[in-house]
Scaffold this motif. Structure first.
Motif, PDB file in Angstrom:
ATOM      1  N   LEU A  91      31.795  39.867  43.202  1.00 25.10           N
ATOM      2  CA  LEU A  91      33.109  40.226  42.679  1.00 25.10           C
ATOM      3  C   LEU A  91      33.082  40.477  41.175  1.00 25.10           C
ATOM      4  CD1 LEU A  91      35.404  37.736  44.626  1.00 25.10           C
ATOM      5  CD2 LEU A  91      34.977  40.134  45.118  1.00 25.10           C
ATOM      6  N   SER A  92      32.173  41.298  40.704  1.00 24.75           N
ATOM      7  CA  SER A  92      32.160  41.611  39.281  1.00 24.75           C
ATOM      8  C   SER A  92      33.402  42.438  38.944  1.00 24.75           C
ATOM      9  CB  SER A  92      30.897  42.386  38.916  1.00 24.75           C
ATOM     10  OG  SER A  92      30.945  43.686  39.452  1.00 24.75           O
ATOM     11  N   PHE A  93      33.912  42.247  37.720  1.00 29.05           N
ATOM     12  CA  PHE A  93      35.127  42.953  37.313  1.00 29.05           C
ATOM     13  C   PHE A  93      34.887  44.460  37.241  1.00 29.05           C
ATOM     14  CE2 PHE A  93      35.820  38.677  35.450  1.00 29.05           C
ATOM     15  CZ  PHE A  93      36.944  38.352  36.189  1.00 29.05           C
ATOM     16  N   ASN A  94      33.676  44.871  36.870  1.00 27.03           N
ATOM     17  CA  ASN A  94      33.366  46.311  36.814  1.00 27.03           C
ATOM     18  C   ASN A  94      33.469  46.949  38.186  1.00 27.03           C
ATOM     19  OD1 ASN A  94      32.912  46.305  34.075  1.00 27.03           O
ATOM     20  ND2 ASN A  94      30.720  45.891  34.274  1.00 27.03           N
ATOM     21  N   ARG A  95      32.932  46.250  39.183  1.00 25.70           N
ATOM     22  CA  ARG A  95      32.962  46.798  40.543  1.00 25.70           C
ATOM     23  C   ARG A  95      34.397  46.902  41.046  1.00 25.70           C
ATOM     24  NH1 ARG A  95      29.451  44.333  45.625  1.00 25.70           N
ATOM     25  NH2 ARG A  95      29.384  46.254  46.833  1.00 25.70           N
ATOM     26  N   LEU A  96      35.174  45.863  40.771  1.00 21.05           N
ATOM     27  CA  LEU A  96      36.568  45.878  41.212  1.00 21.05           C
ATOM     28  C   LEU A  96      37.351  46.984  40.516  1.00 21.05           C
ATOM     29  CD1 LEU A  96      37.329  42.052  41.311  1.00 21.05           C
ATOM     30  CD2 LEU A  96      36.949  43.574  43.245  1.00 21.05           C
ATOM     31  N   TRP A  97      37.085  47.201  39.223  1.00 23.08           N
ATOM     32  CA  TRP A  97      37.812  48.225  38.487  1.00 23.08           C
ATOM     33  C   TRP A  97      37.496  49.614  39.025  1.00 23.08           C
ATOM     34  CZ3 TRP A  97      41.892  48.484  35.605  1.00 23.08           C
ATOM     35  CH2 TRP A  97      42.129  49.619  34.831  1.00 23.08           C
ATOM     36  N   THR A  98      36.230  49.846  39.379  1.00 24.65           N
ATOM     37  CA  THR A  98      35.833  51.150  39.912  1.00 24.65           C
ATOM     38  C   THR A  98      36.564  51.469  41.210  1.00 24.65           C
ATOM     39  OG1 THR A  98      33.644  50.892  38.942  1.00 24.65           O
ATOM     40  CG2 THR A  98      33.861  52.547  40.654  1.00 24.65           C
ATOM     41  N   MET A  99      36.776  50.450  42.052  1.00 23.09           N
ATOM     42  CA  MET A  99      37.398  50.655  43.365  1.00 23.09           C
ATOM     43  C   MET A  99      38.823  50.082  43.404  1.00 23.09           C
ATOM     44  SD  MET A  99      34.230  49.678  45.894  1.00 23.09           S
ATOM     45  CE  MET A  99      35.154  50.233  47.314  1.00 23.09           C
ATOM     46  N   ARG A 100      39.473  49.988  42.246  1.00 20.86           N
ATOM     47  CA  ARG A 100      40.736  49.260  42.172  1.00 20.86           C
ATOM     48  C   ARG A 100      41.808  49.797  43.106  1.00 20.86           C
ATOM     49  NH1 ARG A 100      39.707  52.327  37.891  1.00 20.86           N
ATOM     50  NH2 ARG A 100      41.255  53.797  37.077  1.00 20.86           N
ATOM     51  N   LYS A 101      41.883  51.134  43.266  1.00 19.41           N
ATOM     52  CA  LYS A 101      42.943  51.701  44.103  1.00 19.41           C
ATOM     53  C   LYS A 101      42.746  51.321  45.568  1.00 19.41           C
ATOM     54  CE  LYS A 101      44.041  55.604  41.089  1.00 19.41           C
ATOM     55  NZ  LYS A 101      44.066  57.076  40.943  1.00 19.41           N
ATOM     56  N   LEU A 102      41.515  51.423  46.037  1.00 20.04           N
ATOM     57  CA  LEU A 102      41.250  51.049  47.426  1.00 20.04           C
ATOM     58  C   LEU A 102      41.352  49.538  47.622  1.00 20.04           C
ATOM     59  CD1 LEU A 102      38.262  53.335  48.503  1.00 20.04           C
ATOM     60  CD2 LEU A 102      40.531  53.270  49.531  1.00 20.04           C
ATOM     61  N   VAL A 103      40.772  48.768  46.683  1.00 22.45           N
ATOM     62  CA  VAL A 103      40.738  47.309  46.844  1.00 22.45           C
ATOM     63  C   VAL A 103      42.154  46.730  46.810  1.00 22.45           C
ATOM     64  CG1 VAL A 103      39.982  45.149  45.796  1.00 22.45           C
ATOM     65  CG2 VAL A 103      38.405  47.079  45.927  1.00 22.45           C
ATOM     66  N   PHE A 104      42.915  47.077  45.766  1.00 24.23           N
ATOM     67  CA  PHE A 104      44.238  46.475  45.602  1.00 24.23           C
ATOM     68  C   PHE A 104      45.344  47.263  46.294  1.00 24.23           C
ATOM     69  CE2 PHE A 104      41.676  44.991  42.015  1.00 24.23           C
ATOM     70  CZ  PHE A 104      41.805  43.628  42.191  1.00 24.23           C
ATOM     71  N   GLY A 105      44.991  48.391  46.885  1.00 26.05           N
ATOM     72  CA  GLY A 105      45.940  49.145  47.691  1.00 26.05           C
ATOM     73  C   GLY A 105      45.692  48.889  49.159  1.00 26.05           C
ATOM     74  N   LEU A 106      44.668  49.539  49.699  1.00 21.85           N
ATOM     75  CA  LEU A 106      44.315  49.377  51.111  1.00 21.85           C
ATOM     76  C   LEU A 106      43.969  47.931  51.439  1.00 21.85           C
ATOM     77  CD1 LEU A 106      43.540  50.483  53.917  1.00 21.85           C
ATOM     78  CD2 LEU A 106      41.288  51.028  52.977  1.00 21.85           C
ATOM     79  N   GLY A 107      43.104  47.310  50.619  1.00 19.17           N
ATOM     80  CA  GLY A 107      42.664  45.947  50.913  1.00 19.17           C
ATOM     81  C   GLY A 107      43.806  44.958  50.940  1.00 19.17           C
TER      82      GLY A 107
END
Length: 587
Positions: A91-107
Motif C-alpha cells: 500500500l505505498s502512497f505512490n501506487r495508490l495515487w497512480t490508481m486513485r480513481k479506480l481504487v477510491f471509486g470502483l474499490g
C-alpha cells in the motif's frame, strides 16, 4: 515423563506440518493452484475432526495427525501478523495515487455496497447491528493471495481486481483497529475503557508513523550496506514485532502495528527486498494459520448443515459477482471484463477469516456463528480457481475477445542490473533514444548516488525472482547485466534464460573467455571489456593517423561483428576462444 511426552507430541505435530508443506506447496504449484486451498484441506484431514477422530481405533494415525491444535495458535497469530505486514508493504502512497480513481471509486463502491447489502441480510436474519456489520464487511472482502496470481495486474480484469483489492487492503486498517479496540472490553459492556484505548492507540500510531519515517530509511540503509540477507531479515522482523508489541501494549490488536510497519517500509526504497525476504516466512506461518482454520471445521457438522452451508456459499458468491459486474459495467468496462472480474472476485478472502477471528474475540459474534462462516469462507476459497475458469468461459460467450489487444501503460522499461558507472552510461544512452529503463543494485550507497543524479534506480537483489517480477520482467524488452561480478553474471544469465526463453539478455563480460561462458549460459549478447578497449584504441590511432572517420567506424563495426560471431561459434563448440587482434592475442 510428562515433559518428554510433551516434547514428543510437539515434534510429531511439527513433522506433520512440515510434511504437509512439503506436499501441498509443490503439488499445488504444479497445477498452478494457490497453496491456501491445500493448507485448509490438510487442516481438515489431519485435525481432530478428520483423521484425529480415528486415533482411538487406529493408534498409528497419531503420527500423521495434529494432537495439540492449541499449541499452533501462537504460530498462527504470527502468520496473521506477517500477512497484514505484507499487505501494508503493497500500500505505498505512490501506487495508490497512480490508481486513485479506480481504487477510491470502483474499490470503495464495491466494498461498501456489498458490505451494506450483506449486513442488511444478516440484520433481517436476526443478527444485531454490530454483528451484522462485522459479518457483512468480512465476507465482502476478496482474496488477494488467490485472485492476483490468477488475473495478473496488466490485463483489464487484473487492473479492475487490483483496484478493488487495494481498497479492501486499506479498509482492513480501520476494521482491525476498531475490532482490536473493542476486544479487551468485550467481557464488560463492550464500551467501557474503549475511549482510553482509542486515544492511546492513536498516540501510538502517530508515534510509529513519525519514528518510522525518520528511522526506517537509516535502519535499512545500514542493513543494506552489509549485503547480509540475515541482517536484513533481522531488521524486518525487529520492525514488525516492535510495532506489533507497541500497539498490543495499549490494548489494540498486534496486527494493527504490523499493518503500520508495512505501510512505513512501503515508502522506503527497500520495500521490495523486505517483501522478498519475508515471503517464505509469511507463507509458512500463514500456512499454519490456514491449517488451524481447517482443523476447526467439523466435517460431520458440515454434512449435517450441508443445505444451509450450500445456500450461504451460493448466496455470497452470487451477490458479490452480480454487484461487482454491475458496477464495472456502469463504470464503462466491457461486458466480458465485467463478467470475468465479477466471478473472480466473488469468493471471500483469507483476511475474512482474520476479521471473523477479531470479531469473535470482541464478542460481536458467537463462536458457532463464526465457525459456520469460516466453513463458508473456506469453501469459497477452495472454489475460486473454478470460478476463474467459469469467468473466462462466460466472458468468451458474452463478448468475443477483441482481435487486437490494446497496450496499456506505455512502453515497458528495460531492466539494468547494476547502477554503477557502466549501468549509468547504458541508462544515459537509453534516455538519448527515448527508451524507458529501471536500474537495480544491491549497493545501497550506489543506488542513493544514482538517484541523486536523477537516475531511475532502486535497491534490490536481482538474483531474487521477486525483485525482477516487481520491476516487470515479464514485459521488459531487455535485461542488461552491467555488474563486474563474473560468477553472478553467469548465474543470473542462466536463471533468466531458463525462466524467460525469449528475453534479450545483454551482458558485460570481463574478457573473451568470460564472454564465451555467458553465451553458453544463454546471453543474447556478451560484450567483453578487453575487446571494446582494443577497438576504441584502434579507432583513436587510425583517426590520429589521418584515416577518415567514416571508414574507421565501418571497419570497427565489421571487426566487432567478426569477433562476436567467432565467440558465439567457439561457445557453441564448447571451446575456449583464441582470438587475435593483429599479432597480439586478446583475452
Amino acid at each position: 515423563m510428562t515433559e518428554g511426552l510433551t516434547h514428543s507430541t510437539t515434534l510429531s505435530d511439527a513433522l506433520v506440518i512440515l510434511g504437509a508443506a512439503g506436499i501441498v506447496i509443490p503439488v499445488f504449484h504444479r497445477f498452478r493452484i494457490t497453496p491456501v486451498i491445500g493448507f485448509i484441506l490438510i487442516g481438515i484431514l489431519v485435525g481432530p475432526f478428520g483423521l484425529g477422530r480415528l486415533v482411538p481405533q487406529a493408534p498409528w494415525l497419531y503420527h500423521v495427525t495434529i494432537t495439540e491444535p492449541e499449541a499452533l495458535v501462537p504460530f498462527a497469530e504470527f502468520g496473521i501478523i506477517l500477512l497484514l505486514f505484507t499487505i501494508g508493504l503493497e500500500l505505498s502512497f505512490n501506487r495508490l495515487w497512480t490508481m486513485r480513481k479506480l481504487v477510491f471509486g470502483l474499490g470503495a463502491l464495491e466494498l461498501l455496497i456489498i458490505g451494506a447489502l450483506l449486513a442488511g441480510v444478516f440484520t433481517v436474519s436476526g443478527q444485531g447491528t454490530t454483528a451484522a456489520l462485522a459479518l457483512g464487511f468480512a465476507l465482502a472482502l476478496s482474496s488477494t493471495a488467490i485472485v492476483l496470481p490468477i488475473s495478473g495486474t496488466s490485463s483489464p480484469v487484473g487492473r479492475a481486481a487490483l483496484s478493488m483489492l487495494l481498497f479492501e487492503d486499506i479498509a482492513i486498517v480501520p476494521m482491525i483497529f476498531v475490532l482490536g479496540a473493542l476486544a479487551p472490553y468485550a467481557q464488560a459492556d463492550g464500551w467501557e475503557g474503549l475511549v482510553d484505548t482509542l486515544w492511546q492507540g492513536l498516540v501510538v500510531v502517530i508515534a510509529l508513523l513519525v519514528i518510522g519515517r525518520l528511522a526506517l530509511p537509516r535502519l535499512f540503509a545500514q542493513a543494506a550496506r552489509t549485503k547480509s540477507p540475515e541482517l536484513f531479515l533481522a531488521a524486518s522482523l525487529l520492525v514488525v514485532i516492535g510495532a506489533s508489541l507497541a500497539t498490543a501494549a495499549v490494548g489494540l490488536s498486534p496486527i494493527v502495528g504490523a499493518l503500520i510497519a508495512g505501510l512505513l517500509i512501503a515508502e522506503t526504497e527497500y520495500h521490495g527486498e523486505v517483501e522478498g525476504i519475508i515471503e517464505p516466512f509469511k507463507g509458512m506461518a500463514l500456512g499454519i494459520f490456514l491449517i488451524t482454520v481447517g482443523m476447526s471445521i467439523d466435517v460431520m457438522k458440515v454434512w449435517d448443515d450441508i443445505g444451509a452451508i450450500a445456500v450461504a456459499v451460493v448466496g455470497v458468491l452470487v451477490l458479490k459477482a452480480l454487484v461487482t459486474s454491475i458496477l464495472l459495467r456502469l463504470m464503462g468496462a466491457r461486458r466480458s471484463t465485467a463478467a470475468e472480474t465479477g466471478l473472480l472476485m466473488a469468493s471471500p478472502s483469507e483476511t475474512t477469516l482474520i476479521v471473523l477471528s477479531a470479531a469473535t474475540a470482541a464478542l460481536l459474534i458467537d463462536r458457532e456463528t463464526a465457525q459456520f462462516w469460516q466453513i463458508v469462507t473456506a469453501i469459497g476459497l477452495t472454489v475460486t480457481p473454478l470460478l476463474a475458469r467459469l469467468g473466462r468461459a462466460v466472458a468468451r460467450r458474452v463478448e468475443p475477445a477483441p482481435e487486437v489487444s490494446e497496450r496499456q501503460g506505455g512502453e515497458s522499461p528495460a531492466i539494468i542490473v547494476g547502477a554503477g558507472r557502466v549501468g549509468r552510461l547504458v541508462a544515459d544512452m537509453l534516455l538519448v533514444h527515448g527508451k524507458p529503463y529501471v536500474a537495480i543494485d544491491t549497493d545501497a550507497d550506489m543506488v542513493e548516488r544514482a538517484r541523486r543524479k536523477g537516475y531511475n534506480a532502486t535497491f534490490g537483489d536481482a538474483a531474487r525472482s521477486k525483485a525482477l517480477d516487481r520491476l516487470g520482467i515479464e514485459t521488459a524488452p531487455a535485461v542488461i547485466l552491467t555488474m563486474d561480478e563474473p560468477v553472478l553474471a553467469q548465474r543470473l544469465t542462466a536463471k533468466l534464460r531458463k525462466a524467460h526463453p525469449q528475453l534479450p539478455i545483454i551482458a558485460r563480460a570481463r574478457d573473451l573467455n568470460h564472454a564465451t561462458v555467458l553465451y553458453r549460459m544463454g546471453a543474447s549478447h556478451a560484450v567483453p571489456e578487453t575487446l571494446e578497449s582494443s577497438l576504441q584504441l584502434s579507432e583513436a590511432v587510425l583517426v590520429d593517423l589521418g584515416v577518415a572517420m567514416g571508414p574507421v567506424i565501418a571497419s570497427i563495426h565489421e571487426k566487432r561483428d567478426e569477433f562476436r560471431e567467432q565467440i558465439r561459434r567457439e561457445a557453441n563448440l564448447g571451446h575456449t576462444p583464441k582470438l587475435r587482434t593483429g599479432s597480439a592475442e586478446t583475452g
